[in-house]
Design a protein around this motif. Structure first.
Motif, PDB file in Angstrom:
ATOM      1  N   VAL A 269       3.367   4.545  -9.282  1.00 55.62           N
ATOM      2  CA  VAL A 269       4.162   3.894  -8.234  1.00 55.62           C
ATOM      3  C   VAL A 269       4.865   2.696  -8.856  1.00 55.62           C
ATOM      4  CG1 VAL A 269       4.090   2.677  -6.020  1.00 55.62           C
ATOM      5  CG2 VAL A 269       2.646   4.696  -6.396  1.00 55.62           C
ATOM      6  N   VAL A 270       6.184   2.630  -8.659  1.00 55.62           N
ATOM      7  CA  VAL A 270       7.023   1.595  -9.249  1.00 55.62           C
ATOM      8  C   VAL A 270       7.388   0.535  -8.220  1.00 55.62           C
ATOM      9  CG1 VAL A 270       9.268   1.175 -10.340  1.00 55.62           C
ATOM     10  CG2 VAL A 270       7.944   3.196 -10.948  1.00 55.62           C
TER      11      VAL A 270
ATOM     12  N   GLY B 136       7.455   3.417   8.548  1.00 60.99           N
ATOM     13  CA  GLY B 136       7.232   4.170   7.330  1.00 60.99           C
ATOM     14  C   GLY B 136       7.533   3.371   6.083  1.00 60.99           C
ATOM     15  N   THR B 137       7.158   3.947   4.959  1.00 60.01           N
ATOM     16  CA  THR B 137       7.329   3.308   3.660  1.00 60.01           C
ATOM     17  C   THR B 137       8.045   4.257   2.722  1.00 60.01           C
ATOM     18  OG1 THR B 137       5.264   2.074   3.970  1.00 60.01           O
ATOM     19  CG2 THR B 137       6.093   2.256   1.718  1.00 60.01           C
TER      20      THR B 137
ATOM     21  N   TRP C 284       8.376   9.480 -11.094  1.00 54.51           N
ATOM     22  CA  TRP C 284       8.888  10.848 -10.993  1.00 54.51           C
ATOM     23  C   TRP C 284       9.974  11.027  -9.949  1.00 54.51           C
ATOM     24  CZ3 TRP C 284       5.189  15.446 -11.974  1.00 54.51           C
ATOM     25  CH2 TRP C 284       4.490  15.251 -13.170  1.00 54.51           C
ATOM     26  N   GLY C 285      10.101  10.113  -8.980  1.00 59.56           N
ATOM     27  CA  GLY C 285      11.109  10.279  -7.944  1.00 59.56           C
ATOM     28  C   GLY C 285      10.890   9.379  -6.754  1.00 59.56           C
ATOM     29  N   VAL C 286      11.529   9.733  -5.646  1.00 57.99           N
ATOM     30  CA  VAL C 286      11.473   8.973  -4.393  1.00 57.99           C
ATOM     31  C   VAL C 286      10.726   9.802  -3.358  1.00 57.99           C
ATOM     32  CG1 VAL C 286      12.857   7.989  -2.526  1.00 57.99           C
ATOM     33  CG2 VAL C 286      13.677   7.833  -4.873  1.00 57.99           C
ATOM     34  N   TRP C 287       9.752   9.162  -2.713  1.00 59.29           N
ATOM     35  CA  TRP C 287       9.028   9.794  -1.622  1.00 59.29           C
ATOM     36  C   TRP C 287       9.562   9.214  -0.314  1.00 59.29           C
ATOM     37  CZ3 TRP C 287       5.363  13.597  -2.021  1.00 59.29           C
ATOM     38  CH2 TRP C 287       4.880  13.870  -3.304  1.00 59.29           C
ATOM     39  N   PRO C 288      10.175  10.040   0.559  1.00 59.05           N
ATOM     40  CA  PRO C 288      10.652   9.550   1.851  1.00 59.05           C
ATOM     41  C   PRO C 288       9.490   9.068   2.724  1.00 59.05           C
ATOM     42  CG  PRO C 288      11.616  11.685   1.331  1.00 59.05           C
ATOM     43  CD  PRO C 288      10.524  11.432   0.323  1.00 59.05           C
TER      44      PRO C 288
ATOM     45  N   PRO D  99       0.829  -1.202   0.000  1.00 62.25           N
ATOM     46  CA  PRO D  99       0.000   0.000   0.000  1.00 62.25           C
ATOM     47  C   PRO D  99       0.872   1.264   0.000  1.00 62.25           C
ATOM     48  CG  PRO D  99      -0.008  -1.036   2.159  1.00 62.25           C
ATOM     49  CD  PRO D  99       0.725  -1.957   1.241  1.00 62.25           C
ATOM     50  N   VAL D 100       0.374   2.289  -0.615  1.00 58.40           N
ATOM     51  CA  VAL D 100       1.046   3.579  -0.647  1.00 58.40           C
ATOM     52  C   VAL D 100       0.450   4.413   0.483  1.00 58.40           C
ATOM     53  CG1 VAL D 100       1.426   5.656  -2.022  1.00 58.40           C
ATOM     54  CG2 VAL D 100       1.426   3.405  -3.120  1.00 58.40           C
ATOM     55  N   PRO D 101       1.296   4.995   1.323  1.00 60.94           N
ATOM     56  CA  PRO D 101       0.763   5.820   2.415  1.00 60.94           C
ATOM     57  C   PRO D 101      -0.128   6.940   1.882  1.00 60.94           C
ATOM     58  CG  PRO D 101       3.126   5.462   2.676  1.00 60.94           C
ATOM     59  CD  PRO D 101       2.748   4.933   1.326  1.00 60.94           C
ATOM     60  N   ASP D 102      -1.179   7.246   2.609  1.00 61.22           N
ATOM     61  CA  ASP D 102      -2.115   8.290   2.194  1.00 61.22           C
ATOM     62  C   ASP D 102      -1.412   9.621   1.938  1.00 61.22           C
ATOM     63  OD1 ASP D 102      -4.212   6.514   2.339  1.00 61.22           O
ATOM     64  OD2 ASP D 102      -4.865   7.170   4.346  1.00 61.22           O
ATOM     65  N   ALA D 103      -0.416   9.961   2.788  1.00 60.52           N
ATOM     66  CA  ALA D 103       0.290  11.241   2.643  1.00 60.52           C
ATOM     67  C   ALA D 103       0.970  11.353   1.285  1.00 60.52           C
ATOM     68  CB  ALA D 103       1.324  11.402   3.758  1.00 60.52           C
TER      69      ALA D 103
END
Length: 172
Positions: A28-29, A38-39, A45-49, A13-17
């Protein structure tokens, strides 16, 4: 229930934030759970911390390394020298200890490399600099980036970037 199906289908799952901030054509890759919570989300497009605060775009990553326990991403900040030409400076590297890395390290390495269309090395006082042409996600065309090595004379790197900007089509 939705998270269970995502895991059964091979998707975390991708965090809601993060999900709420994704661009319309941002896919999402890969994802990985970060030790301590955290995830980490890797997109087209990039990396989400893990905190979901802000995407680090592929064109903003100066370096990414994997040591079999941690992914270390070195973001950059850009000073616009002229439209389409930037002078980069590294900022504090971000270290993500991944509990189960899955395909995240490979996905990051691949996408950072794919963002670079050309690369050339220039020797300068105190070191050198990489001159890169990079694709910026969500934008047409390329940006020219000059990324000096640590210890390189920044004034010399700026002069290099200014000279490149003057030779680009459409410059005055």
């Amino acid at each position: 229930m939705k998270q269970l199906w995502q895991r059964l289908l091979g998707r975390d799952p991708v965090p809601d934030a993060v999900a709420e901030q994704l661009a319309a054509d941002e896919a999402v890759v890969a994802t990985a759970t970060v030790t301590g919570g955290g995830t980490l989300v890797v997109t087209s497009w990039g990396v989400w911390p893990p905190d979901g605060s802000e995407r680090i775009g592929w064109h903003q990553i100066g370096k990414a390394t994997w040591d079999r326990a941690s992914l270390v991403v070195t973001p950059t900040v850009a000073e616009e020298i002229a439209p389409g030409t930037e002078l980069l400076a590294d900022v504090v590297p971000r270290r993500f200890r991944l509990a189960e890395p899955g395909t995240v390290p490979e996905a990051v390495q691949e996408r950072v490399n794919q963002s670079i269309r050309t690369r050339n090395r220039r020797e300068l006082p105190g070191g050198g600099a990489w001159v890169l042409q990079r694709k910026v996600p969500g934008r047409d065309g390329l940006v020219v980036q000059v990324r000096p090595d640590a210890g390189t004379d920044v004034a010399a790197a700026r002069l290099l970037a200014e000279g490149i900007a003057q030779r680009l089509p459409g410059s005055p």
